[in-house]
Design an enzyme around this catalytic site. Structure first.
Site, PDB file in Angstrom:
ATOM      1  CG  ASP A  27     -21.761 -24.969-128.104  1.00 32.20           C
ATOM      2  OD1 ASP A  27     -21.485 -26.027-128.734  1.00 32.20           O
ATOM      3  OD2 ASP A  27     -21.705 -23.873-128.334  1.00 32.20           O
ATOM      4  CB  VAL A  28     -19.559 -29.872-124.563  1.00 36.61           C
ATOM      5  CG1 VAL A  28     -19.983 -29.303-123.256  1.00 36.61           C
ATOM      6  CG2 VAL A  28     -20.647 -31.081-125.291  1.00 36.61           C
ATOM      7  CE  LYS A  29     -18.714 -25.548-131.308  1.00 36.02           C
ATOM      8  NZ  LYS A  29     -19.489 -24.573-130.104  1.00 36.02           N
ATOM      9  NE  ARG A  30     -16.368 -32.263-123.707  1.00 32.60           N
ATOM     10  CZ  ARG A  30     -16.188 -30.965-123.309  1.00 32.60           C
ATOM     11  NH1 ARG A  30     -15.512 -30.246-124.423  1.00 32.60           N
ATOM     12  NH2 ARG A  30     -16.154 -30.548-121.980  1.00 32.60           N
TER      13      ARG A  30
ATOM     14  CB  THR B   3     -22.448 -29.207-130.153  1.00 31.38           C
ATOM     15  OG1 THR B   3     -21.840 -28.752-128.821  1.00 31.38           O
ATOM     16  CG2 THR B   3     -23.866 -28.220-130.032  1.00 31.38           C
TER      17      THR B   3
END
Length: 229
Positions: free
Chosen positions: A99-102, A127
């Site tokens: 879960d890094v939402k880059r 993510t």
């Protein structure tokens, strides 16, 4: 090649839809346990490894989700623990979701994709945030096609502020999240030939579960996309 989202689907069928979060802050660990280790980061690693072994022994979950922010907050040692946690999840046979939402563009997006789909921080699925434009997704979808990786694209998040952007009404009609959903369908269709015979797309959506009515309508609109709640 079987992509990782397909592996996740098979794991869900076998062990159920539970995803175990390793969003491990040192404050979560009981003091009598933490004091056995030289540093908070080492305590986190031991805690994570114990959870992974327990879940593996009981076959009670399909995957693990690791939130990178908790490890970044612990500095260099924390990032080493992050890498070791990812490796432990994958070596135990579970699908690993980072879960890094880059969500950057151009060369920066390519570097983020390489950082999380290769090398020390390699994961199975990550993510990503599309709200700088859909070009931000291209480096990640390239890894889906050539390496069987997967991505969950932010679509409808659970926070109250999601309405600030995700639910904006567009001039041409519909909501911003509708545009994202349509892009997911386009990517899914584009990859269909590469992964013929597999029953889900390597590209899924993050859909928060705090708004049940929204989740239901989004599921009805995009029935073939894997959701990450």
């Amino acid at each position: 090649m079987i992509h990782n989202m397909q592996k996740l689907q098979e794991a869900v069928k076998k062990n159920g839809p539970l995803c175990v979060g390793l969003d491990t802050d040192p404050s979560y660990i009981p003091q009598n346990v933490a004091q056995k280790y030289k540093s908070p980061a080492q305590a986190v690693l031991a805690y994570n490894q114990a959870i992974i072994e327990r879940v593996k022994s009981e076959n009670c979950a399909s995957c693990f989700k690791v939130q990178a922010a908790y490890y970044e907050a612990m500095g260099l040692e924390g990032m080493e623990v992050y890498a070791k946690t990812l490796r432990a999840v994958r070596e135990s046979g579970f699908v690993c979701i980072s879960d890094v939402k880059r969500g950057d563009i151009a060369a920066s997006a390519s570097a983020y994709a390489r950082a999380h789909f290769e090398g020390d921080f390699e994961t199975d699925i990550m993510t990503v945030n599309p709200y700088m434009g859909f070009e931000t997704l291209e480096p990640f979808t390239e890894y889906c096609e050539k390496a069987g990786k997967g991505i969950f694209v932010l679509l409808r998040t659970s926070n109250p502020g999601a309405a600030d952007i995700e639910q904006l009404e567009l001039k041409e009609g519909g909501l911003a999240l509708d545009r994202v959903g349509n892009e997911l369908n386009r990517i899914k269709d584009k990859m269909a030939a590469a992964f013929a015979g597999q029953t889900c797309s390597p590209v899924g959506a993050v859909v928060g579960c705090t708004q049940q009515a929204d989740a239901a309508s989004i599921r009805a609109a995009y029935p073939e996309i894997f959701f990450f709640l």
